[in-house]
Motif scaffolding. Structure first.
Motif, PDB file in Angstrom:
ATOM      1  N   SER A  46      27.744 -39.854  43.597  1.00  0.00           N
ATOM      2  CA  SER A  46      29.105 -40.401  43.669  1.00  0.00           C
ATOM      3  C   SER A  46      29.291 -41.315  44.887  1.00  0.00           C
ATOM      4  O   SER A  46      30.148 -42.207  44.867  1.00  0.00           O
ATOM      5  N   ILE A 178      18.171 -33.369  35.503  1.00  0.00           N
ATOM      6  CA  ILE A 178      17.714 -32.506  36.596  1.00  0.00           C
ATOM      7  C   ILE A 178      17.637 -33.350  37.869  1.00  0.00           C
ATOM      8  O   ILE A 178      16.566 -33.797  38.294  1.00  0.00           O
ATOM      9  N   GLY A 180      20.343 -33.966  41.650  1.00  0.00           N
ATOM     10  CA  GLY A 180      20.973 -33.166  42.697  1.00  0.00           C
ATOM     11  C   GLY A 180      21.812 -32.032  42.120  1.00  0.00           C
ATOM     12  O   GLY A 180      21.687 -30.872  42.528  1.00  0.00           O
ATOM     13  N   SER A 200      15.415 -32.880  30.558  1.00  0.00           N
ATOM     14  CA  SER A 200      15.159 -34.001  31.455  1.00  0.00           C
ATOM     15  C   SER A 200      14.533 -35.107  30.605  1.00  0.00           C
ATOM     16  O   SER A 200      14.059 -34.845  29.498  1.00  0.00           O
ATOM     17  N   ARG A 201      14.532 -36.340  31.113  1.00  0.00           N
ATOM     18  CA  ARG A 201      14.006 -37.410  30.256  1.00  0.00           C
ATOM     19  C   ARG A 201      12.502 -37.304  30.053  1.00  0.00           C
ATOM     20  O   ARG A 201      12.000 -37.536  28.968  1.00  0.00           O
ATOM     21  N   LYS A 205       9.373 -33.463  35.814  1.00  0.00           N
ATOM     22  CA  LYS A 205      10.047 -32.448  36.640  1.00  0.00           C
ATOM     23  C   LYS A 205       9.823 -31.028  36.118  1.00  0.00           C
ATOM     24  O   LYS A 205      10.465 -30.096  36.604  1.00  0.00           O
ATOM     25  N   ARG A 335      17.803 -33.652  46.514  1.00  0.00           N
ATOM     26  CA  ARG A 335      18.983 -34.101  47.226  1.00  0.00           C
ATOM     27  C   ARG A 335      18.546 -34.657  48.568  1.00  0.00           C
ATOM     28  O   ARG A 335      17.747 -34.019  49.271  1.00  0.00           O
TER      29      ARG A 335
HETATM   30  P1  NAP Z   1      21.361 -37.629  40.565  1.00  0.00           P
HETATM   31  O1  NAP Z   1      20.785 -36.708  41.581  1.00  0.00           O
HETATM   32  O2  NAP Z   1      21.036 -39.054  40.621  1.00  0.00           O
HETATM   33  O3  NAP Z   1      20.982 -37.017  39.120  1.00  0.00           O
HETATM   34  C1  NAP Z   1      21.402 -37.612  37.928  1.00  0.00           C
HETATM   35  C2  NAP Z   1      20.371 -37.279  36.857  1.00  0.00           C
HETATM   36  O4  NAP Z   1      20.799 -37.883  35.640  1.00  0.00           O
HETATM   37  C3  NAP Z   1      18.993 -37.865  37.114  1.00  0.00           C
HETATM   38  O5  NAP Z   1      18.197 -37.075  37.938  1.00  0.00           O
HETATM   39  C4  NAP Z   1      18.431 -37.954  35.712  1.00  0.00           C
HETATM   40  O6  NAP Z   1      17.867 -36.701  35.336  1.00  0.00           O
HETATM   41  C5  NAP Z   1      19.652 -38.187  34.859  1.00  0.00           C
HETATM   42  N1  NAP Z   1      19.736 -39.611  34.458  1.00  0.00           N
HETATM   43  C6  NAP Z   1      19.877 -40.699  35.241  1.00  0.00           C
HETATM   44  N2  NAP Z   1      19.892 -41.828  34.506  1.00  0.00           N
HETATM   45  C7  NAP Z   1      19.764 -41.439  33.227  1.00  0.00           C
HETATM   46  C8  NAP Z   1      19.725 -42.143  31.988  1.00  0.00           C
HETATM   47  N3  NAP Z   1      19.810 -43.473  31.932  1.00  0.00           N
HETATM   48  N4  NAP Z   1      19.620 -41.416  30.857  1.00  0.00           N
HETATM   49  C9  NAP Z   1      19.532 -40.068  30.908  1.00  0.00           C
HETATM   50  N5  NAP Z   1      19.553 -39.359  32.059  1.00  0.00           N
HETATM   51  C10 NAP Z   1      19.681 -40.041  33.194  1.00  0.00           C
HETATM   52  O7  NAP Z   1      22.955 -37.543  40.578  1.00  0.00           O
HETATM   53  P2  NAP Z   1      23.894 -36.323  41.060  1.00  0.00           P
HETATM   54  O8  NAP Z   1      24.238 -36.524  42.478  1.00  0.00           O
HETATM   55  O9  NAP Z   1      23.312 -35.066  40.567  1.00  0.00           O
HETATM   56  O10 NAP Z   1      25.218 -36.662  40.231  1.00  0.00           O
HETATM   57  C11 NAP Z   1      25.213 -36.592  38.815  1.00  0.00           C
HETATM   58  C12 NAP Z   1      26.522 -37.122  38.251  1.00  0.00           C
HETATM   59  O11 NAP Z   1      27.570 -36.212  38.571  1.00  0.00           O
HETATM   60  C13 NAP Z   1      26.952 -38.465  38.831  1.00  0.00           C
HETATM   61  O12 NAP Z   1      27.514 -39.221  37.785  1.00  0.00           O
HETATM   62  C14 NAP Z   1      28.030 -38.092  39.837  1.00  0.00           C
HETATM   63  O13 NAP Z   1      28.939 -39.147  40.075  1.00  0.00           O
HETATM   64  C15 NAP Z   1      28.671 -36.944  39.109  1.00  0.00           C
HETATM   65  N6  NAP Z   1      29.438 -36.003  39.940  1.00  0.00           N
HETATM   66  C16 NAP Z   1      30.570 -35.475  39.401  1.00  0.00           C
HETATM   67  C17 NAP Z   1      31.314 -34.553  40.106  1.00  0.00           C
HETATM   68  C18 NAP Z   1      32.523 -33.923  39.480  1.00  0.00           C
HETATM   69  O14 NAP Z   1      33.415 -33.474  40.194  1.00  0.00           O
HETATM   70  N7  NAP Z   1      32.580 -33.804  38.171  1.00  0.00           N
HETATM   71  C19 NAP Z   1      30.912 -34.180  41.400  1.00  0.00           C
HETATM   72  C20 NAP Z   1      29.714 -34.702  41.900  1.00  0.00           C
HETATM   73  C21 NAP Z   1      28.984 -35.614  41.170  1.00  0.00           C
HETATM   74  P3  NAP Z   1      16.413 -36.579  34.619  1.00  0.00           P
HETATM   75  O15 NAP Z   1      15.465 -37.376  35.465  1.00  0.00           O
HETATM   76  O16 NAP Z   1      16.157 -35.121  34.664  1.00  0.00           O
HETATM   77  O17 NAP Z   1      16.541 -37.120  33.233  1.00  0.00           O
END
Ligand code: NAP
Ligand code: ZN
Length: 340
Positions: A46, A178, A180, A200-201, A205, A335
Motif C-alpha cells: 500500500s 503469498i 507480505g 501462488s502463481r 514459493k 516483507r
Molecule cells: P505483496 O507483498 O507485494 O504481495 C502481493 C502478492 O500478490 C504477491 O506476492 C503475489 O503472490 C500476488 N500477485 C502480485 N501480482 C499478481 C498478479 N498479477 N497476478 C496474481 N497474483 C499477483 O503485497 P502485500 O503488502 O502483501 O499487499 C497485498 C495487497 O493487500 C495490496 O493490494 C495492498 O494494497 C493490500 N492491503 C490491503 C489492506 C486492507 O486493509 N485491506 C491492508 C494492507 C494491504 P504470488 O507470487 O504468491 O502469486
C-alpha cells in the motif's frame, strides 16, 4: 520530554517519484497525541500504491511508512495510557472520530472518519511521527522490534477477517497470493488449527509456504489444471493479491456457507463475480479493512503464543528506493523492514 521542531523523513515529492530526504515541521502535539521516535518501519504494498496515487487520495510531499515500531518520546497533556519509553507500533490508522458507534465499541477501523497514518498524516519513513495515542499500540516485551512492524498492517489485515468471519479449528482455508500479507495468513490459519492451502502463481514459493504452515500448494499459473477437483473444498478463502485476477474459479472452491474475503486491492476495484455458485452454496463474498487497536493487541498476543513472525529482509532507511524497487517487482521474501 524531548520534542524536536523538525522531523527528518523521506518523501515522494510527486506521484511515482523516488523518495528524497524531506524535513518538515510536525503538526502541534495535541492533548491526545504521542510523539514516537522510529526504530523501524515495514514496507507494505500500500505504500507503493500511495506513492503512485493509485487510489486518488495521495497528497504530496508524501511520507510513506505505516508499519511503524518506535519509542514514545512525547505525550500530549491528556494521554494516560502510555508512558515515555514505551515501545509501540502504529499501523495504517492514526486517528478516528472517537464518537461514532464503531469507535465507542472498539471497532475504530470501521469509523467513517478515520485518519490514515499516510493519508492525512506523515508516516514512519522518518525519524519521528505523531499520532493519536489510541493508535500507538504497546508491543509485548518479548516480541522483537524487527518483526513487530509488518504485523501492524500486514498481520492485522489478515488476522482480523479470520476472526470476524469465524475461522475455526478444522476449517479448510485457502490463502491466495503469498506475499507480505499472504505469508502471515498461512501462519495464522495454521495456528488456528485449519487445513491450509496456499495459492501462488508459480512453484517458486512452495518450500517456504509449506514452512509457514501450508498443507497443500497450488501454482495457479504453472499447474496444468490448478482448480480441478477442488470445487466445494474450502470454508474460507483470503485474497491478498494486488492485481486483477479472475476470482470465479476461487468462488467455485467455496464449500456451502463459506466466505471469500478480499483484502488485496486489484488495479480495478470493479471486479466481476458470477454469483451462481454462491447462490446454490449460500456462500459469501466479503472484504475487510485493517483491524482495530484492540484486535492489534489480540493479534500480537496470539503471534507471541504461536511464534508467528514475518520473514523479513532488512534495509537501512537510506536504502529506501532500492527496497521500493524490489517490492514493486514482487521480489521481496516476504516483507521488507527499513531500519534507522
Ligand atoms: P505483496 O507483498 O507485494 O504481495 C502481493 C502478492 O500478490 C504477491 O506476492 C503475489 O503472490 C500476488 N500477485 C502480485 N501480482 C499478481 C498478479 N498479477 N497476478 C496474481 N497474483 C499477483 O503485497 P502485500 O503488502 O502483501 O499487499 C497485498 C495487497 O493487500 C495490496 O493490494 C495492498 O494494497 C493490500 N492491503 C490491503 C489492506 C486492507 O486493509 N485491506 C491492508 C494492507 C494491504 P504470488 O507470487 O504468491 O502469486
Ligand atoms: Zn499496509
Amino acid at each position: 520530554m524531548t520534542f524536536v521542531t523538525t522531523f527528518n523523513a523521506y518523501a515522494a515529492l510527486e506521484r511515482g517519484q523516488p523518495l528524497e530526504p524531506f524535513e518538515y515541521t510536525p503538526k502541534a502535539l495535541g492533548p491526545t497525541d504521542v510523539e514516537i521516535e522510529v526504530i523501524n518501519s515495514g514496507l507494505c504494498h500500500s505504500d507503493i500504491s500511495m506513492v503512485d496515487n493509485e487510489w486518488g487520495m495521495s497528497t504530496y510531499p508524501l511520507v510513506p511508512g505505516h508499519e511503524v515500531v518506535g519509542t514514545v518520546v512525547g505525550l500530549g497533556s491528556g494521554v494516560q495510557t502510555l508512558q515515555e519509553g514505551d515501545r509501540v507500533g502504529v499501523g495504517w490508522q492514526s486517528n478516528s472520530c472517537g464518537r461514532c458507534e464503531w469507535c465507542r465499541t472498539g471497532e475504530e477501523n470501521l469509523c467513517g472518519d478515520m485518519e490514515g497514518t499516510i493519508v492525512r498524516g506523515r508516516g514512519g519513513f522518518a525519524d519521528r511521527l505523531r499520532v493519536d495515542a489510541r493508535f500507538a499500540v504497546p508491543i509485548p516485551t518479548e516480541y522483537p522490534s524487527a518483526y513487530a512492524g509488518p504485523m501492524m498492517c500486514g498481520g492485522i489485515t489478515v488476522f482480523t477477517p479470520m476472526v470476524e468471519f469465524g475461522v475455526r479449528p478444522g476449517m479448510k482455508v485457502g490463502v491466495v497470493g503469498i506475499g507480505g500479507l499472504g505469508h502471515l495468513a498461512l501462519q495464522f490459519a495454521r495456528a488456528m488449527g485449519c487445513e491450509v492451502t496456499a495459492f501462488s502463481r508459480s512453484r517458486d514459493k512452495e518450500e517456504e509456504a509449506r514452512s509457514f504452515g501450508a498443507h497443500e500448494y497450488v501454482a495457479t499459473k504453472e499447474d496444468e489444471d490448478p482448480f480441478a477437483g477442488r470445487a466445494r473444498s474450502l470454508d474460507f478463502i483470503l485474497n491478498t493479491v494486488s492485481a486483477d485476477v479472475d476470482w470465479n474459479p476461487f468462488l467455485d472452491m467455496l464449500r456451502p456457507k463459506g466466505t471469500m474475503a478480499q483484502v488485496g486491492f486489484p488495479d480495478d476495484p470493479q471486479i466481476s463475480l458470477n454469483f451462481v455458485s454462491m447462490l446454490f452454496n449460500q456462500s459469501r463474498f466479503a472484504a475487510s479493512p485493517i483491524g482495530s487497536p484492540e484486535m492489534l493487541r489480540r493479534m500480537l498476543e496470539f503471534a507471541l503464543l504461536h511464534d508467528i513472525k514475518p520473514q523479513i529482509e532488512r534495509y537501512a532507511m537510506s536504502e529506501l528506493n532500492e527496497a521500493m524497487d524490489r517490492a514493486r517487482a514482487y521480489r521481496q521474501r516476504y516483507r521488507i523492514v527499513l531500519e534507522r
